[in-house]
Design an enzyme around this catalytic site. Structure first.
Site, PDB file in Angstrom:
ATOM      1  N   MET A  59      42.202  34.214  46.414  1.00  0.00           N
ATOM      2  CA  MET A  59      43.133  34.050  45.291  1.00  0.00           C
ATOM      3  C   MET A  59      42.620  32.981  44.312  1.00  0.00           C
ATOM      4  O   MET A  59      43.064  31.849  44.340  1.00  0.00           O
ATOM      5  CB  MET A  59      44.507  33.623  45.824  1.00  0.00           C
ATOM      6  CG  MET A  59      45.047  34.568  46.878  1.00  0.00           C
ATOM      7  SD  MET A  59      46.604  34.021  47.561  1.00  0.00           S
ATOM      8  CE  MET A  59      46.111  32.572  48.485  1.00  0.00           C
ATOM      9  N   ASP A  60      41.704  33.377  43.491  1.00  0.00           N
ATOM     10  CA  ASP A  60      41.045  32.422  42.602  1.00  0.00           C
ATOM     11  C   ASP A  60      41.643  32.476  41.204  1.00  0.00           C
ATOM     12  O   ASP A  60      41.981  33.554  40.720  1.00  0.00           O
ATOM     13  CB  ASP A  60      39.546  32.771  42.548  1.00  0.00           C
ATOM     14  CG  ASP A  60      38.694  31.604  42.142  1.00  0.00           C
ATOM     15  OD1 ASP A  60      37.460  31.781  42.017  1.00  0.00           O
ATOM     16  OD2 ASP A  60      39.240  30.504  41.938  1.00  0.00           O
ATOM     17  N   GLY A  61      41.733  31.312  40.562  1.00  0.00           N
ATOM     18  CA  GLY A  61      42.138  31.324  39.156  1.00  0.00           C
ATOM     19  C   GLY A  61      43.467  30.669  38.856  1.00  0.00           C
ATOM     20  O   GLY A  61      43.916  30.697  37.705  1.00  0.00           O
TER      21      GLY A  61
END
Lengths: 258, 310
Positions: free
Chosen positions: B86-88
């Site tokens: 879950m990047d960003g």
């Protein structure tokens, strides 16, 4: 025929026309999407050729020093066509890549390594299993490593067995190391993998050639921060696409989770 | 030929333009996906078209959402285990002029929606890389906020997990996390351990290399206790000592990473050997249902051979 008889017939025909209309709309959308794919494919091909001819300035000078170790994963079907692999290696050498790890899950490229090394001028088999300094006087040389699935999980299990043996045979206060904290560290496993004959160098970039977007069992221990780029089929590989992928990698900034 | 095309396009315009006008007036949202789904549903009624028959014979189409529109996904080809990095969150917050914590909160909310949708689609296991070992290197304030967020979210959603019968497991080192969070995790695991059909795995303070090393240590302990000998240690035994042993399907079929980064960043190193990798440029809090369906469609179109020749 009165109005009550006419209504069902009318509904039927409206339904039929509606279905036909939607069918046509679906096919129209199909045509639009197919045309879009064709146009973007043509655009990609033109761009790739322009890059290959050196017409686009930004791809002419790539900071190849940032790419110390490149991994190339090849699908098993494609690995049988060694000529394509040889072409790819020659392109990589032209670009200035110094070290390449060639991987296919079944080890077909390993079996053809003598032929590949012979056909790629300036290529050498990567003998050392540790960190390798690329000294300037090795210009024009490309080191090639041949990897297969046996270098992945099987190798880690063998290395784990070595550590296990080392721990069990340890005569230095085993009770103080009940948890194995002094034996089972990353550097110890690295060392054990080297003993087993494995390279522990982490590739900076991995190019995957094949139909599936997966690394197909490349040694897991080495993949921590590797950039992974899916390049499509090796059969249709283009020099321009290769250059573009490497150029894009040189612009990537990693924060390593911090 | 020209007159035929003009008739066709005129007919299409006569259908589309009033349809769009009506939907605008009635405030009925029409997304491209809904239109496609509706058209596919209608046209699939024609039995004389070989192509549509072939699609229908491949399996059951999956319905998504309350409207029951078909998404073009085949249930039989659905992955059993989907993992997500879950990047960003921070970039999303920065872009919106929000605090970093608000970005992480939006990310947590998105995770629950993501997991809920996955379970509705028949995916049995969802793993999420919530906090890596390397993340301890971030600013102390952010780390403390993240720990607090995990505790708040997990404890507030306990009833939800029980109601939906979702088994929740937390994997990772867990030695450095606060006591209060550890208690919440333990309570959650105990309360939901009996549920079998839906499994949410949260990786907190997780590192793929640590996972492999822990497996080595576990084997060492078993060997010391005389439970196994050195000769017994093989890949299967090794895999049984990884933290993903809690899952029925420990190796993900699909890994999604958001925000455009194209690497696995020390997540599930051992487990991802033949996993389909899907890298999305969208930031995690914006990774909605459409984006998930796009990833699943991409997955279902791929031919995975697990390194063998078929």
């Amino acid at each position: 025929m009165d109005f009550n008889d006419l209504m069902p017939l009318l509904s039927f025909w409206i339904g039929q026309i509606g279905d036909l209309g939607l069918d046509l709309l679906w096919r129209f959308i199909h045509i639009v999407v197919s045309l879009w794919h064709i146009v973007s494919g043509i655009f990609e091909a033109i761009l790739s050729n322009a890059i290959s001819l050196g017409l686009i300035q930004k791809y002419s000078a790539i900071d190849i020093e940032k790419l110390r170790c490149l991994a190339v994963v090849v699908d098993i079907e494609v690995a049988r066509d060694v000529s394509k692999v040889i072409d790819l290696l020659q392109w990589l050498k032209t670009i200035g890549v110094k070290q390449v790890g060639l991987f296919d899950s079944q080890g077909l490229l390993k079996k053809s390594k003598d032929m590949i090394l012979e056909m790629v001028p300036g290529s050498m088999l990567l003998q050392e299993t540790g960190e390798k300094d690329i000294s300037p006087d090795r210009k024009g040389i490309i080191d090639i490593e041949f990897i297969s699935s046996s270098d992945n999980k099987e190798a880690v299990v063998k290395a784990a067995n070595i550590l296990l043996e080392k721990h069990l045979k340890s005569n230095n206060h085993p009770e103080k190391d009940e948890e194995g904290d002094n034996v089972f560290t990353e550097s110890h496993l690295n060392e054990a993998l080297r003993v087993v004959g494995e390279n522990v160098r982490v590739p900076d970039l991995m190019l995957v050639y094949g139909p599936v977007r997966s690394h197909l069992g490349f040694p897991a221990w080495r993949l921590r921060y590797t950039e992974i780029v899916h390049m499509g089929s090796l059969k249709y590989m283009r020099y321009g696409s290769l250059l573009k992928a490497i150029h894009k990698f040189t612009g990537v900034r990693q924060n390593y989770g911090v | 030929m020209v007159s035929l095309f003009s008739v066709v396009f005129t007919g299409l315009a006569l259908i589309l333009i009033p349809g769009l006008f009506i939907s605008w007036r009635l405030s009925v949202p029409i997304s491209f996906k809904n239109v496609l789904g509706f058209i596919k549903l209608i046209t699939s009624r024609h039995d004389d078209e070989e192509e549509r028959n072939e699609k229908r014979d491949e399996g059951t189409y999956v319905n998504v959402g309350e409207e029951g529109t078909t998404s073009g996904l085949v249930r039989e080809l659905m992955p059993r285990h989907v993992a997500v990095i879950m990047d960003g969150n921070r970039r999303w917050a920065e872009r919106g002029g929000l605090l970093t914590l608000q970005g992480h909160e939006a990310g947590a909310k998105r995770l629950l929606e993501f997991a809920d949708l996955c379970f509705k689609l028949g995916i049995e296991t969802v793993s999420a890389f919530a906090f890596s070992t390397e993340n301890w290197g971030r600013q102390k304030v952010e780390v403390n906020c993240l720990m607090f967020l995990f505790e708040r979210y997990l404890s507030s959603k306990l009833q939800y997990f029980k109601r939906e019968e979702i088994r929740v497991s937390v994997i990772g080192n867990l030695e450095k996390i606060p006591e209060s969070l550890l208690r919440t995790i333990k309570e959650l695991k105990e309360s939901t351990k009996s549920y079998k059909k839906k499994h949410l795995i949260l990786a907190i303070d997780y590192s793929g290399r640590f996972d492999i090393l822990q497996a080595c240590k576990n084997l060492m302990k078993k060997s010391q206790q005389g439970l196994i000998s050195e000769e017994d240690v093989d890949e299967t035994l090794f895999e049984g000592e990884l933290v993903t042993k809690c899952a029925e399907f420990p190796s993900p079929d699909l890994l999604i990473r958001t925000s455009g980064e194209q690497r696995i960043s020390n997540f599930f190193l051992w487990q991802l050997a033949y996993t389909e990798l899907f890298f999305s440029p969208v930031l995690w809090p914006d990774f909605n249902e459409d984006k998930l369906l796009e990833a699943l469609v991409s997955y279902q179109c791929r031919e995975r051979r697990f390194g063998r020749r078929l």
